[in-house]
Design a protein around this motif. Sequence first.
Motif, short mmCIF file in Angstrom:
data_model
loop_
_atom_site.label_atom_id
_atom_site.label_comp_id
_atom_site.label_asym_id
_atom_site.label_seq_id
_atom_site.Cartn_x
_atom_site.Cartn_y
_atom_site.Cartn_z
N HIS A 143 0.83 -1.20 0.00
CA HIS A 143 0.00 0.00 0.00
C HIS A 143 0.88 1.26 0.00
N LYS A 144 1.92 1.27 0.84
CA LYS A 144 2.82 2.43 0.91
C LYS A 144 3.56 2.63 -0.41
N ARG A 145 4.01 1.54 -1.00
CA ARG A 145 4.72 1.64 -2.28
C ARG A 145 3.79 2.16 -3.38
N SER A 146 2.56 1.72 -3.36
CA SER A 146 1.58 2.18 -4.36
C SER A 146 1.34 3.68 -4.22
N GLU A 147 1.21 4.15 -2.99
CA GLU A 147 0.99 5.59 -2.74
C GLU A 147 2.19 6.40 -3.23
N GLU A 148 3.40 5.92 -2.93
CA GLU A 148 4.61 6.62 -3.37
C GLU A 148 4.68 6.66 -4.89
N LEU A 149 4.30 5.58 -5.54
CA LEU A 149 4.32 5.52 -6.99
C LEU A 149 3.29 6.48 -7.59
N ARG A 150 2.10 6.54 -7.00
CA ARG A 150 1.07 7.46 -7.48
C ARG A 150 1.53 8.91 -7.37
#
Length: 156
Positions: A143-150
């Motif tokens: 979830h954290k990686r997805s947010e950073e990528l977004r």
Amino acid sequence: MASQEREEAVTKGTGFWRCPKPATYTPGTCELLRVMMKKSKLTSFQQRHIMDTMRRDLEKEKRRLQNILATGKNPEEQKRKPPPVQQEGPAPEVDRFEELVKEIQERKEFLADMEALGQGRQYRGVILAEISQKLREMEDIDHKRSEELRKALAPA
């Protein structure tokens, strides 16, 4: 008859006197070892080996003391240098997600081994709880990686 068999088992040794680093002995220690060798009923080969080792150690100690008296320094201290300190770069960052994958795999293997031994029922609940905890941690990381990528891909 049984005592003779025990004595033979004790007196027949197979090289257990070999030492990787010979020790140094004082004259009192040498005499004590001689008495102990007689009482322990060592073979003549074993006694001879021990005495040769002690003689070599005493000769080595004599040479060391002669060098100290002649030069005023211990030659062993001169030879010893501190090991070179290696400059280590920053340690590669370990990916926690990959660690969790490996830990889950280890727990699955452990559970399979226990089940093969017939003790799976005893460990199943604990192992499955640990696996679910690891999965939750993996979901948080994802979830954290997805947010950073977004955020990185969002138009500025």
